[in-house]
Design an enzyme around this catalytic site. Structure first.
Site, PDB file in Angstrom:
ATOM      1  N   THR A  47       0.888  -1.094   0.104  1.00 54.43           N
ATOM      2  CA  THR A  47       0.049  -0.021   0.046  1.00 54.43           C
ATOM      3  C   THR A  47       1.005   1.321   0.001  1.00 54.43           C
ATOM      4  OG1 THR A  47      -2.011   0.965   0.873  1.00 54.43           O
ATOM      5  CG2 THR A  47      -0.082   0.218   2.425  1.00 54.43           C
ATOM      6  N   CYS A  53      -2.426   7.836   7.705  1.00 57.78           N
ATOM      7  CA  CYS A  53      -3.017   6.594   7.587  1.00 57.78           C
ATOM      8  C   CYS A  53      -2.106   5.636   8.226  1.00 57.78           C
ATOM      9  CB  CYS A  53      -3.476   6.145   6.210  1.00 57.78           C
ATOM     10  SG  CYS A  53      -4.601   7.136   5.361  1.00 57.78           S
ATOM     11  N   HIS A 113      -5.387  -0.678   5.178  1.00 57.77           N
ATOM     12  CA  HIS A 113      -5.049   0.784   5.099  1.00 57.77           C
ATOM     13  C   HIS A 113      -5.983   1.474   5.700  1.00 57.77           C
ATOM     14  CE1 HIS A 113      -3.063   4.135   2.368  1.00 57.77           C
ATOM     15  NE2 HIS A 113      -3.738   4.785   3.149  1.00 57.77           N
TER      16      HIS A 113
END
Length: 161
Positions: free
Chosen positions: A23, A29, A46
């Site tokens: 990711t 995040c 994620h």
């Protein structure tokens, strides 16, 4: 390694086919990897925000909130054959991307990391490694055959945990 499985923002994915999980765009995040040692069971989330209770919308992506994504990912891994008692976790991300000036709502990265750790603990999944905080974004790749998490941090290079 085989073809990489890309996990988009607010998504989760599992790999038990020796395919790495990746990711990118991890600013505030948090990328959560849950895996089972001595196997190739692995999953990645994620996560964008800590708790689903902050949203009035109920049609959000399954990986958006830590309190929904982590239990869902754990359930998917167990459904595929992983043993709940053998699962472990690694996390990366949670950067402070904006100047907070004391504003609690701007501490998104820190709040995400706190929530992820709390939920992993509630799920009895040990956190064995992390690369969190700072002010730089990250891209992460997890190899389910070696259990190595490679972290490419903007302006800081690459590390592994």
């Amino acid at each position: 390694m085989n073809e990489t499985i890309t996990v988009g923002m607010a998504e989760i994915a599992c790999s038990n086919l020796y395919k790495p999980l990746r990711t990118s765009g991890l600013g505030s995040c948090v990328g959560v990897i849950i895996y089972q040692e001595r196997s190739n069971f692995a999953g990645m989330a994620h996560i964008m925000l800590p708790y689903s209770s902050i949203s009035s919308k109920k049609d959000h992506k399954i990986g958006k909130f830590a309190d929904v994504a982590i239990p869902t990912l754990t359930d998917q891994l167990v459904h595929k054959g992983a043993s709940l008692s053998l699962l472990k976790a690694k996390i990366a991300g949670g950067a402070q991307m904006f100047a907070s000036s004391g504003n609690e709502m701007m501490r998104v990265g820190e709040r995400n990391v706190e929530a992820v750790k709390k939920i992993l603990k509630e799920q009895n999944i040990p956190l064995v490694a992390e690369d969190t905080g700072g002010t730089n974004g990250r891209t992460i790749t997890f190899d389910p055959t070696t259990h190595v998490l490679t972290i490419r941090t903007v302006h800081l290079g690459t590390s592994v945990i």
